[in-house]
Design a protein around this motif. Structure first.
Motif, short mmCIF file in Angstrom:
data_model
loop_
_atom_site.label_atom_id
_atom_site.label_comp_id
_atom_site.label_asym_id
_atom_site.label_seq_id
_atom_site.Cartn_x
_atom_site.Cartn_y
_atom_site.Cartn_z
N ALA A 113 -18.89 2.37 9.67
CA ALA A 113 -17.98 1.38 10.27
C ALA A 113 -16.67 2.07 10.66
O ALA A 113 -16.11 1.83 11.74
CB ALA A 113 -17.72 0.24 9.30
N GLU A 114 -16.19 2.95 9.76
CA GLU A 114 -14.95 3.66 10.08
C GLU A 114 -15.13 4.54 11.30
O GLU A 114 -14.29 4.58 12.21
CB GLU A 114 -14.54 4.55 8.90
N ALA A 115 -16.28 5.24 11.32
CA ALA A 115 -16.52 6.12 12.47
C ALA A 115 -16.61 5.30 13.74
O ALA A 115 -16.02 5.67 14.77
CB ALA A 115 -17.82 6.90 12.23
N ALA A 116 -17.29 4.16 13.67
CA ALA A 116 -17.41 3.33 14.88
C ALA A 116 -16.03 2.83 15.30
O ALA A 116 -15.67 2.86 16.49
CB ALA A 116 -18.34 2.15 14.58
N LYS A 131 -13.19 4.25 14.70
CA LYS A 131 -12.44 5.38 15.25
C LYS A 131 -12.90 5.68 16.67
O LYS A 131 -12.09 5.93 17.58
CB LYS A 131 -12.63 6.61 14.35
N ALA A 132 -14.22 5.65 16.86
CA ALA A 132 -14.75 5.94 18.20
C ALA A 132 -14.24 4.89 19.18
O ALA A 132 -13.81 5.21 20.29
CB ALA A 132 -16.27 5.97 18.17
N LYS A 133 -14.27 3.62 18.74
CA LYS A 133 -13.78 2.56 19.63
C LYS A 133 -12.31 2.76 19.95
O LYS A 133 -11.87 2.62 21.09
CB LYS A 133 -13.99 1.20 18.96
N ALA A 134 -11.56 3.11 18.92
CA ALA A 134 -10.12 3.33 19.14
C ALA A 134 -9.92 4.50 20.09
O ALA A 134 -9.09 4.44 21.02
CB ALA A 134 -9.44 3.58 17.79
N ALA A 135 -10.70 5.57 19.87
CA ALA A 135 -10.57 6.74 20.77
C ALA A 135 -10.96 6.35 22.20
O ALA A 135 -10.26 6.70 23.17
CB ALA A 135 -11.46 7.86 20.25
N ALA A 136 -12.07 5.57 22.31
CA ALA A 136 -12.51 5.16 23.66
C ALA A 136 -11.43 4.28 24.29
O ALA A 136 -11.09 4.43 25.47
CB ALA A 136 -13.83 4.41 23.56
N GLU A 142 -22.04 4.62 2.91
CA GLU A 142 -22.41 5.08 4.25
C GLU A 142 -22.08 4.05 5.30
O GLU A 142 -21.60 4.38 6.39
CB GLU A 142 -23.91 5.39 4.29
N LYS A 143 -22.31 2.80 4.93
CA LYS A 143 -21.98 1.75 5.90
C LYS A 143 -20.50 1.75 6.20
O LYS A 143 -20.07 1.62 7.35
CB LYS A 143 -22.40 0.38 5.35
#
Lengths: 382, 385, 206
Positions: free
Chosen positions: C181-184, C186-191, C176-177
């Motif tokens: 971390a991947e989701a974060a 990805k979100a950072k990359a998208a942002a 889950e971590k």
């Protein structure tokens, strides 16, 4: 019910009477007794081995053999098959005749003495008037067979074990015979049947074991009997924790089985004789006489097995010290006390006899320091 | 004139010869592969030479090529009856070498395991001694019943009944599973009754006393000069118990006494062991009452649980010893900074105690030699490592 | 007391055991004094202890291809008697994969110490409870290969439930971590992309 075996024998004799000539009838009667004993002896020995393993197992909180047949009842058969199929090894340097004859000669006395044991009322195979003397004389010939076994093996350690065994058997014969003398005194006869009948009456309280001299004579005879059979705690000749397996080291297969058989048959006959002489033989209230005899004999065999499961064994010099310095003087005093008992009257004879015997016991244990444990004191350091 | 015969006339020569006997590697009594060369005159022993080495397995050489933690399973197999004690000695040696502290809970668990091992050993030794005397396995099986309960405990905590491999440097491998302390309490609460029954069976038995008293006497000065340790030494009357002398681990927190014999014969060695079992029970009671909660391995060593090969102790040497049930078990290790020790040596108590066997047996009968060997309490894994 | 009393006392103990062995049977938890302690193996067996360690086995998660072992060779290096032999698998281009092609354990050498289980960083090898693995001849069942050693995670749960729970929980949390971390990331990359997009667009001026 009591005389069932006697009636079976009578029936067979009656059936055969018209066919057989006159001179063959005693032969047939003897042959039937022999067949009965020849079945009884080895079968007893086989099931005694199983009984010993199961009883010792229960004392050690485990079940004895129980896989071969229900409750292990076919185990002796398996043991017999194993013994028969083993290779019969004879050492090259062994003396072949002596080596071969020894097992045979050791089984013979064991079987012969079955003839004078009263198995029940009217059920002695041969009612000799010197039955007890016959028993003692024949069972002493076991000694020569043991010596033949140890000599014929041509093995230094066998010889050592055999000599120890001979010394043990000879020195335990003396107290054994002397402890039987009071019984003969009081019963007035050497015939085993007559001794049993002299203990009749009063529903059991005339057994010789309930008299002071009889009680101690019983203990001494039983101990000497255990030593005669080479059983624990006197099983020095076959001790495995020493370097040798004793006089039967060099035997394998059926010959070893014969030695084993002789030991168990000996223990059966000694227990049987002990029951006859001291416990009233086949006397007993309700049950058939032969059943009483077997119960008493098996009770004594249980005590022998109990000894085996509990006690460590003696060393050879301690064994001899026990026989010559403790048991022998005791039996001599016992004979004197029994003689006094025969002539005295009234309750004072009980008190005097008991007093003398206990005093002798105490005095002998004081005189034999080598046999008595010392008290030890242990200190602790903080 | 009458002629007197002498034996020489009959052709017999009467100079006696001494008999040399091998109480051979295949031993009738269960001590392992061990040989004694005995010279006999009749039944009396004139000289006895122990021959060892039938079970040599190169333990020291293996340890010099193995990581420090990897040696731990091998130390189990030294004195294979008391694996926890061997582990304790090795763990203490490396902790001394590398200055590692052990947390409290781990210390308590170590002491509990060591004392349980002592009980297992003493009870089995008494059983085997009686087996040598001829009591046909009955005391052995009674002793093994209690041993089974303790071995079940070892299996639950360490994973294996005999080769426990449970201790690590800085503590123990894993904490006890839930419910173990209650189980230990129930086992030890049953032991005094078992000991009373065992003593009723054995201690005043006339035959045992006859066979064991005044047999194989070891005087105290001879014992000290031959570096005998353990119950043999204390049975000769010398007050030397390493738990009291060195005060290693946390033994100084427990109140227990050291039993001493007076004469140093086989009976004293047997009875001192019985008394030591009772003292171990006292220690166990106190330890089970006081055991704290906490971590079971020191913080410095916790990472090395996962990566044993990276453990590099500082350069130096150390010798640590424990009071193993058989005597003083010591490990000597010299480290040169690499993950493998440079030199590793075991001071095995059974090996050293055997050197005095000849002096104890001379003049006794051959039957006594077996009993004396049983009372020295050897395990061949230790004698030969 | 009198001479012979020690012997008699000893015999009474044996008699007591003889009599009680008929009445008291072994109970699994405690063995009362005098109980009959024989177990009729193989019909009755002892209770399996959870931490009992016999020979090792490899774990896979859902299918045998999905094994946790990455052929890092740590267990082979740690093993005291050196009974593990590992060869990494290579794919068609010669690139190393994170799987073993060969994983052999020689059971005649293995001494059941459990150090391989302690040392494995990927929770891939554990100690099994199987002890009835006798072979019929000298070739059978003495050298175990990868296929013989692979066992599913359910087997691990069955033999060591508490340890399996702990390890599964740890793996789930790590998973889950990683996902978080991947989701974060990805979100950072998208942002970051979003902001760069808004930066790339010319500002709307009136």
């Amino acid at each position: 019910m009591d005389q069932i075996f006697v009636t079976i024998k009578q029936t067979i004799m009656n059936l055969a009477a018209p066919i057989l000539p006159d001179w063959m009838e005693p032969l047939l009667s003897i042959k039937i007794s022999i067949v009965a004993i020849a079945i009884l002896g080895p079968v007893t020995m086989m099931y005694l081995t199983l009984l010993e393993r199961k009883v010792v197992g229960r004392m050690q909180n485990r079940i004895g053999p129980n896989r071969v047949g229900k409750w292990g009842l076919l185990q002796p058969l398996a043991d017999g098959i194993k013994m028969l199929t083993k290779e019969d090894i004879v050492p090259t340097n062994a003396d072949p005749v002596v080596h071969f004859l020894a097992p045979v000669l050791i089984v013979m006395p064991a079987l012969l003495v079955f003839a004078v044991i009263p198995f029940g009322r009217n059920m002695t195979a041969v009612d000799l008037s010197v039955g007890l003397l016959f028993f003692i004389a024949v069972s002493s010939t076991t000694t020569i067979a043991i010596f033949m076994a140890s000599w014929g093996s041509r093995n230094k350690f066998s010889l050592l074990g055999g000599m120890r065994s001979v010394a043990q058997m000879v020195s335990y014969e003396v107290p054994m015979v002397l402890s039987v003398v009071p019984v003969i005194l009081i019963a007035g006869s050497l015939s085993t049947n007559a001794i049993v009948e002299a203990q009749g009456g009063w529903n059991g309280f005339k057994w010789f074991v309930f008299t002071p001299w009889g009680f101690f004579a019983f203990l001494i005879f039983f101990l000497c009997g255990v030593a005669e059979c080479n059983r624990s705690p006197f099983d020095l000749p076959e001790a495995e924790s020493e370097i040798v397996a004793g006089f039967h080291t060099e035997y394998s297969g059926m010959k070893f089985a014969l030695f084993y058989m002789a030991e168990f048959m000996n223990s059966f006959t000694i227990s049987g004789l002990c029951a006859t002489l001291f416990l009233g033989g086949w006397q007993g209230p309700v049950l058939p006489s032969w059943l009483w005899f077997f119960l008493k004999t098996y009770a004594l065999i249980f005590v022998m097995i109990w000894f085996r499961g509990t006690l460590p064994r003696f060393r050879v010099d301690q064994l001899m010290a026990l026989a010559w310095r403790f048991l022998l003087p005791f039996t001599l005093v016992n004979i004197l006390v029994a003689g006094y008992w025969y002539f005295a009257r009234g309750p004072v004879k009980v008190a005097v006899a008991t007093g003398i015997l206990f005093f002798t016991f105490w005095a002998l244990s004081k005189l034999n320091k080598v046999l008595v444990p010392e008290k030890r004191i242990y200190r602790f350091a903080e | 004139m009458e002629k007197t015969f002498t034996l020489q006339d009959l052709g017999a020569s009467i100079d006696t010869q001494t008999l040399e006997v091998n109480i051979g590697p295949q031993h009738p009594s269960t001590h392992g592969v061990f040989r004694m060369n005995v010279v006999l005159d009749g039944e009396t022993i004139l000289s006895l030479k122990p021959v060892m080495g039938y079970l040599h397995r190169n333990h020291e050489q293996i340890a010099e090529n193995m990581s420090y933690t990897g040696t731990m399973p091998y130390t189990d197999r030294l004195d294979y009856f008391n694996s926890m004690s061997n582990n304790l000695a090795w763990a203490m040696t490396v902790e001394k070498l590398a200055n590692i502290d052990v947390p409290e809970r781990a210390q308590y668990i170590r002491v509990i395991m060591a004392e349980l091992t002592r009980i297992v050993n003493h009870v089995s030794v008494i059983g085997f001694l009686l087996n040598d005397l001829g009591a046909f396995f009955t005391p052995v099986l009674y002793a093994f019943r209690e041993r089974e309960k303790i071995l079940d405990l070892f299996e639950e905590t360490a994973g294996s009944r005999m080769m426990c491999n449970y201790l690590r440097f800085g503590g123990i491998k894993r904490d006890l599973p839930a419910g173990t302390l209650e189980k230990i309490k129930s086992v030890t609460s049953n032991l005094p009754k078992f000991l009373d029954e065992f003593e009723a069976l054995l201690s005043k038995n006339e035959i045992l006393c006859m066979r064991c008293q005044n047999v194989g006497v070891l005087p105290a000065e001879l014992a000290v000069s031959a570096s005998i340790t353990g119950p043999m030494l204390r049975a000769s009357g010398v007050n030397y118990d390493i738990r009291k002398v060195d005060r290693y681990s946390i033994y100084d927190r427990f109140k227990f006494r050291v039993p001493l014999g007076s004469k140093g014969d086989v009976y004293d060695r047997y009875y001192v062991r019985v008394l030591e079992i009772r003292e171990s029970l006292k220690i166990l009671e106190q330890a089970l009452k006081d055991i704290p909660a906490g971590e079971t391995i020191s913080k410095k060593m916790a990472p090395f649980l996962k990566a044993p090969r990276n453990f590099k102790p500082p350069v130096g040497e150390a010798y640590a010893r424990v009071e193993a049930p058989k005597g003083e078990l010591g490990f000597y290790v010299v480290s040169d900074g690499t993950p493998q020790p440079w030199r590793y040596h075991v001071r095995a108590p059974s090996f050293i105690n055997l050197t005095i066997l000849e002096d104890m047996c001379i003049g006794q009968k051959i039957a006594d030699a077996i009993v004396i060997l049983g009372s020295v309490d050897i395990v061949l894994g230790e004698v030969d490592h | 007391m009198f001479y012979g009393s020690g012997v008699l006392r000893g015999m009474l103990v044996t008699l007591k055991h003889f009599v009680t062995s008929y009445f008291i049977r072994r109970s699994p938890e405690t063995m009362r004094s005098g109980a009959l302690v024989t177990l009729q193996y193989p019909e009755e067996r002892l209770k399996e202890k959870e931490r009992y360690r016999n020979f090792p086995f490899l774990i896979y998660d859902k299918t045998p291809d999905n094994l946790r072992c990455v052929a890092c060779d740590i267990c082979a290096k740690e093993c005291p008697p050196k009974c593990i032999y590992i060869v990494r698998e290579f794919d068609k281009d010669g690139k190393p994969l994170k799987r073993p092609a060969v994983f052999d354990i020689d059971f005649t050498v293995c001494m059941n110490c459990g150090i391989c289980e302690e040392a494995c960083p990927f929770d891939a090898i554990f100690m099994d409870h199987e002890f009835e693995i006798a072979g019929g001849n000298r070739q059978e069942k003495l050298l175990f290969h990868k296929d013989d050693l692979l066992k599913p995670n359910e087997h691990f749960h069955k033999i060591r439930p508490t340890d399996a729970e702990t390890i599964d929980k740890r793996l789930r949390e790590a998973d889950e971590k990683k996902k978080a971390a991947e989701a974060a990331a990805k979100a950072k990359a998208a942002a970051a992309q979003q902001s760069s997009q808004t930066a790339a667009q010319p500002p709307k001026t009136a």
